[in-house]
Design a protein around this motif. Structure first.
Motif, mmCIF file in Angstrom:
data_model
loop_
_atom_site.group_PDB
_atom_site.id
_atom_site.type_symbol
_atom_site.label_atom_id
_atom_site.label_comp_id
_atom_site.label_asym_id
_atom_site.label_seq_id
_atom_site.Cartn_x
_atom_site.Cartn_y
_atom_site.Cartn_z
ATOM 1 N N ASN A 161 -0.946 -4.500 16.652
ATOM 2 C CA ASN A 161 0.362 -4.671 17.275
ATOM 3 C C ASN A 161 0.498 -6.005 17.986
ATOM 4 O OD1 ASN A 161 0.981 -2.087 16.453
ATOM 5 N ND2 ASN A 161 0.769 -1.158 18.466
ATOM 6 N N THR A 162 -0.542 -6.388 18.712
ATOM 7 C CA THR A 162 -0.422 -7.509 19.649
ATOM 8 C C THR A 162 -0.832 -8.853 19.067
ATOM 9 O OG1 THR A 162 -2.649 -7.102 20.522
ATOM 10 C CG2 THR A 162 -0.800 -5.980 21.619
ATOM 11 N N HIS A 163 -1.613 -8.850 17.972
ATOM 12 C CA HIS A 163 -2.137 -10.116 17.459
ATOM 13 C C HIS A 163 -1.958 -10.240 15.946
ATOM 14 C CE1 HIS A 163 -3.990 -10.017 21.430
ATOM 15 N NE2 HIS A 163 -4.241 -11.300 21.295
ATOM 16 N N TRP A 164 -0.881 -9.653 15.422
ATOM 17 C CA TRP A 164 -0.643 -9.752 13.975
ATOM 18 C C TRP A 164 -0.510 -11.209 13.547
ATOM 19 C CZ3 TRP A 164 -0.890 -6.288 10.090
ATOM 20 C CH2 TRP A 164 -0.402 -6.702 8.834
ATOM 21 N N ASP A 165 0.157 -12.015 14.346
ATOM 22 C CA ASP A 165 0.366 -13.409 13.959
ATOM 23 C C ASP A 165 -0.921 -14.216 14.016
ATOM 24 O OD1 ASP A 165 0.217 -13.220 16.710
ATOM 25 O OD2 ASP A 165 1.646 -14.832 17.086
ATOM 26 N N GLN A 166 -1.946 -13.703 14.689
ATOM 27 C CA GLN A 166 -3.231 -14.374 14.748
ATOM 28 C C GLN A 166 -4.260 -13.779 13.786
ATOM 29 O OE1 GLN A 166 -4.586 -14.771 18.867
ATOM 30 N NE2 GLN A 166 -2.448 -14.767 19.565
ATOM 31 N N THR A 167 -3.801 -12.887 12.934
ATOM 32 C CA THR A 167 -4.687 -12.263 11.956
ATOM 33 C C THR A 167 -4.861 -13.195 10.771
ATOM 34 O OG1 THR A 167 -3.970 -10.055 12.634
ATOM 35 C CG2 THR A 167 -5.022 -10.257 10.479
ATOM 36 N N PHE A 168 -6.089 -13.644 10.562
ATOM 37 C CA PHE A 168 -6.357 -14.616 9.504
ATOM 38 C C PHE A 168 -6.325 -13.955 8.123
ATOM 39 C CE2 PHE A 168 -9.407 -16.797 6.701
ATOM 40 C CZ PHE A 168 -8.797 -18.035 6.629
ATOM 41 N N HIS A 169 -6.968 -12.790 8.006
ATOM 42 C CA HIS A 169 -7.052 -12.109 6.710
ATOM 43 C C HIS A 169 -5.802 -11.245 6.506
ATOM 44 C CE1 HIS A 169 -11.354 -12.964 7.671
ATOM 45 N NE2 HIS A 169 -11.381 -13.269 6.387
ATOM 46 N N LYS A 170 -4.667 -11.899 6.321
ATOM 47 C CA LYS A 170 -3.407 -11.173 6.196
ATOM 48 C C LYS A 170 -3.406 -10.226 4.996
ATOM 49 C CE LYS A 170 -0.164 -12.427 9.316
ATOM 50 N NZ LYS A 170 -0.851 -13.366 10.176
ATOM 51 N N ASP A 171 -4.053 -10.628 3.900
ATOM 52 C CA ASP A 171 -4.071 -9.771 2.722
ATOM 53 C C ASP A 171 -4.793 -8.462 3.019
ATOM 54 O OD1 ASP A 171 -6.450 -11.199 3.031
ATOM 55 O OD2 ASP A 171 -6.857 -11.276 0.880
ATOM 56 N N ARG A 223 -10.849 -9.697 23.725
ATOM 57 C CA ARG A 223 -10.520 -10.769 22.792
ATOM 58 C C ARG A 223 -11.624 -11.811 22.707
ATOM 59 N NH1 ARG A 223 -8.230 -10.564 18.723
ATOM 60 N NH2 ARG A 223 -7.462 -12.703 18.750
ATOM 61 N N ALA A 224 -12.429 -11.931 23.764
ATOM 62 C CA ALA A 224 -13.528 -12.905 23.757
ATOM 63 C C ALA A 224 -14.753 -12.395 23.013
ATOM 64 C CB ALA A 224 -13.909 -13.266 25.191
ATOM 65 N N ALA A 225 -14.747 -11.130 22.649
ATOM 66 C CA ALA A 225 -15.918 -10.543 21.998
ATOM 67 C C ALA A 225 -16.063 -11.051 20.567
ATOM 68 C CB ALA A 225 -15.800 -9.028 21.997
ATOM 69 N N GLU A 226 -17.295 -11.162 20.133
ATOM 70 C CA GLU A 226 -17.584 -11.540 18.750
ATOM 71 C C GLU A 226 -17.589 -10.282 17.884
ATOM 72 O OE1 GLU A 226 -21.152 -13.722 16.173
ATOM 73 O OE2 GLU A 226 -21.085 -13.881 18.359
ATOM 74 N N ALA A 227 -16.937 -10.346 16.743
ATOM 75 C CA ALA A 227 -16.885 -9.188 15.852
ATOM 76 C C ALA A 227 -18.279 -8.825 15.371
ATOM 77 C CB ALA A 227 -15.977 -9.480 14.665
ATOM 78 N N ALA A 228 -18.546 -7.535 15.263
ATOM 79 C CA ALA A 228 -19.841 -7.042 14.790
ATOM 80 C C ALA A 228 -19.586 -5.841 13.885
ATOM 81 C CB ALA A 228 -20.734 -6.674 15.968
ATOM 82 N N LEU A 229 -19.208 -6.120 12.654
ATOM 83 C CA LEU A 229 -18.929 -5.079 11.682
ATOM 84 C C LEU A 229 -20.188 -4.780 10.859
ATOM 85 C CD1 LEU A 229 -16.124 -6.158 12.519
ATOM 86 C CD2 LEU A 229 -15.379 -5.794 10.167
ATOM 87 N N PRO A 284 -12.446 -8.706 11.009
ATOM 88 C CA PRO A 284 -13.102 -9.187 12.233
ATOM 89 C C PRO A 284 -12.118 -9.584 13.313
ATOM 90 C CG PRO A 284 -13.324 -10.778 10.427
ATOM 91 C CD PRO A 284 -12.803 -9.520 9.825
ATOM 92 N N GLU A 285 -10.900 -10.010 12.927
ATOM 93 C CA GLU A 285 -9.895 -10.347 13.935
ATOM 94 C C GLU A 285 -9.532 -9.135 14.789
ATOM 95 O OE1 GLU A 285 -9.728 -10.669 10.634
ATOM 96 O OE2 GLU A 285 -8.319 -12.252 10.049
ATOM 97 N N TRP A 286 -9.663 -7.941 14.218
ATOM 98 C CA TRP A 286 -9.392 -6.703 14.952
ATOM 99 C C TRP A 286 -10.693 -6.053 15.414
ATOM 100 C CZ3 TRP A 286 -5.391 -4.163 11.078
ATOM 101 C CH2 TRP A 286 -4.260 -4.998 10.988
#
Length: 323
Positions: free
Chosen positions: A17-27, A228-234, A297-299
């Protein structure tokens, strides 16, 4: 006659909801969003009267002054509305909810907590926003503690799901019931073990969890900054294994994992798979259909959607290559 007509498991993330425009992997994001819409259409086609909505708590509806393992909403239900999710009163199927609360205690030995004025957060309202959009349904909200250890075991969650199935089917009135499990999959949040915080950020988070009941919004800006400062860990390997178990109707195979083992394999956020496990057990572990899995990872999360349809079980996925 009461029927359980559909189950849905779906990841959630307020960053959608809050960071759709900052989502790199839009596909990837759009494929996940489309899968939510497909699941919503499947729910609409199943025509449920009531949805048992199983979600997690993110310390906006519960605080460390009282953390039950399982809490059933049996009266009023209010969504906190953080990060663009729905806000305000939600319709509850009070007769079915109170039937569940009574029978789970008296017939199944679950000392489940209940609330006649339950506050939920995006752990459930994300599903309301995307999966129940426009549907004329009532809710039975169930909140599972997945972030304040000690956590209910995976085995206990699976047993509760089976007990909910029996209790729903014994309800003497007519209902078409769907079950949604909202949460997961793999991700790691910058959240401490509340019993042993280290550093300013962790101490701030624990203070918010303990003292935020009356003013949780005051803590939200810094909470969001920390997240938001956290590094993604999938952990896509774990996510693929888990979804394969969903497809084969074998999620109960994970009940031997401890909370520590699960966190080590897939992050502290993966504790939310309890909601999927409970949902799958309530559906009798019918083989499910994966609608999407995307690494976002953006989410900060491995995002997935699956549907379990008892009227049309999916063909079990091949176990080849699965551990």
């Amino acid at each position: 006659m009461t029927e359980i007509v559909l189950g849905v498991g779906a990841s959630h993330s307020t960053l959608m909801n809050t960071h759709w425009d900052q989502t790199f992997h839009k596909d990837r994001a759009e494929r996940f969003r489309d899968a939510l819409a497909e699941a919503r259409d499947r729910l609409a086609a199943a025509r449920p009267d009531t949805v048992v909505l199983v979600g997690s708590n993110h310390f906006r509806g519960f605080w460390l002054d009282l953390i039950p393992s399982f809490t059933l909403g049996v009266g009023e239900c209010v969504a906190s509305g953080e990060s663009g999710t729905p806000k305000g009163p939600q319709r509850v199927d009070v007769p079915l909810a109170r039937h569940l609360a009574g029978s789970l205690v008296e017939d199944h030995g679950f000392d489940i907590a209940f609330s006649a004025r339950l506050q939920i957060d995006h752990g459930q309202s994300h599903a309301i926003q995307y999966l129940l959009d426009g549907l004329d349904v009532e809710l039975v909200p169930l909140v599972v503690n997945v972030f304040a250890p000690p956590l209910p075991t995976l085995e206990r969650c699976e047993r509760l799901g089976r007990a909910i199935r029996e209790t729903v089917l014994s309800f003497p009135e007519d209902r078409r019931v769907a079950v949604i499990g909202s949460g997961g999959l793999s991700h790691r949040l910058p959240w401490p073990d509340w019993r042993a915080p280290h550093g300013d950020d962790e101490e701030f988070m624990v203070d918010a969890w303990l003292n935020g009941r009356e003013n949780w919004q005051d803590y939200d800006a810094r909470r969001r900054e920390i997240i938001r400062a956290a590094e993604a860990a999938l952990t896509p390997e774990f996510d693929e294994e888990f979804l394969s178990l969903v497809e084969r109707g074998e999620t109960r195979r994970l009940t031997g994992l401890t909370a520590g083992e699960l966190e080590k394999r897939a992050g502290n956020g993966a504790q939310e798979i309890r909601t999927w496990l409970l949902m799958a057990a309530a559906l009798g572990h019918v083989p499910g259909q994966r609608l999407a899995y995307e690494q976002l990872p953006e989410w900060l999360t491995g995002m997935a959607v699956a549907v379990l349809d008892p009227a049309h079980p999916a063909s079990p996925a091949s176990p080849e290559g699965q551990s």
